[in-house]
Design a protein around this motif. Structure first.
Motif: not given
Length: 377
Positions: A310-318
């Motif tokens: 989830g953190r990786k996806r959030q970072e990717e989205i950012r």
């Protein structure tokens, strides 16, 4: 029906006879028979015990479901079934194998009450009954009257032949001269007869006969206590509590109304069951604790993994947002540069040379009045 019973009982009779030939003790042969049967059934009973221990450990969750859907039986049953499937348990599997000693008890009952047909085994039920009839004729010709009822007639016949007619034994090679005494107690006697024996005088044979049903009931009570240890307050536990009273009473009834040999089997069965329940309970409680801990750690690791993803996806989205913002800024800068260029181009030429959006359509030096008529003249 009698033929089917005969072939069911034959393997058990062979096993009892084998141990009797090895030990020379009828009581010891019954105890060893019980031990072998317990070992044969052990894999099935282990599975049953594991299921029962797991059900006990899950009783808290089951009670939560029952309370939550107390007013909706259909939904409660659906949730309970779903819970069983998720946990991989069958609520009935723990009860199924606990009834196995009863059919064996019935088979042993036939073996004990008809020793000539089953225990001695003259090659079939019909052949055994012929030997019974021949023995009866010998006894009646000797003027001896049989006093037992039809159910236990073979026991009395075998005892009379063993004690008084050695020639008959010699004529029938399959005959086994069985000593039914164990620890000073006649195992072919029915314990209810001990009360009459005690009236004539207190003897160890009468007291021992009386103690067999009592010990049988006490041992069964011990088994139920051990098997119920650690059970939570649930419907299954409530059913087991009723069994706590019923099984000792059942054992008491067996002990007093049937030959004492069955009481010895039931005592041995209860004793081995108590030992089995004690050690299996400890083993499976420990094992299930380890399995639950492993599942908990697996769930924690899975949860941690999902959080990381989830953190990786959030970072990717950012990062994608930053890239989009950067691209937007670049486009805006390009548009501004283009506008500046256009503005510069517009200010670097005369308006006389412009045609629409084309600032140099007529050239830089275009003059509308270059060839004015006054100059040509």
């Amino acid at each position: 029906m009698s033929t089917i019973v005969y072939w069911i009982c034959t393997p058990f009779a062979w096993l009892v006879r084998l141990f009797y030939n090895l030990t020379g003790s009828y009581g010891v042969s019954l105890i060893l028979f019980t031990l072998v049967i317990k070992l044969i059934l052990l894999p099935f009973q282990m599975k049953s015990k594991k299921s029962m221990v797991r059900m006990n450990r899950m009783s808290g969750k089951m009670q939560e479901i029952q309370k939550k859907y107390a007013n909706n039986r259909v939904k409660m049953n659906e949730e309970m079934q779903k819970f069983y499937e998720e946990e991989g348990v069958n609520p009935m599997s723990g009860c199924l194998w606990s009834f196995l000693p009863l059919p064996i008890l019935m088979a042993l009952y036939y073996i004990i009450r008809e020793p000539i047909v089953y225990f001695m085994n003259f090659g079939g039920r019909a052949a055994g009954l012929e030997v019974v009839e021949a023995a009866r004729q010998v006894i009646e010709n000797a003027g001896i009257t049989l006093t037992s009822n039809a159910a236990y007639e073979q026991i009395e016949i075998s005892q009379i032949i063993n004690s008084q007619f050695p020639d008959f034994i010699a004529q029938h090679s399959g005959w086994v001269n069985v000593n039914y005494t164990f620890l000073g107690v006649d195992l072919n006697s029915i314990p209810t007869g001990s009360f009459g024996m005690l009236k004539e005088g207190i003897t160890w044979g009468a007291v021992g006969l009386l103690l067999i049903p009592i010990i049988s009931a006490a041992m069964q009570l011990l088994v139920m206590k051990i098997s119920m240890k650690g059970q939570a307050n649930s419907s299954a536990a409530a059913a087991n509590k009723s069994m706590l009273l019923m099984m000792p009473l059942f054992s008491l009834w067996i002990g007093f109304s049937l030959p004492a040999a069955l009481g010895v089997y039931w005592i041995a069965q209860s004793m081995f069951s108590a030992i089995q329940e004690f050690f299996m309970g400890k083993f499976y409680n420990k094992k299930l604790e380890e399995e639950e801990e492993a599942r908990y750690q697996a769930r924690q690791a899975d949860r941690q993994k999902r959080m990381e993803e989830g953190r990786k996806r959030q970072e990717e989205i950012r990062q994608q947002g930053v890239q989009k913002q950067s691209l937007k800024e670049k486009r805006k800068a390009a548009q501004e540069a283009k506008a500046k260029k256009a503005q510069k181009a517009a200010t670097s030429t005369t308006e006389a040379g412009r045609v629409g959006d084309r600032p140099y359509a007529r050239g830089r030096s275009y003059k509308a009045d270059r060839y004015d008529e006054s100059e040509t003249k």
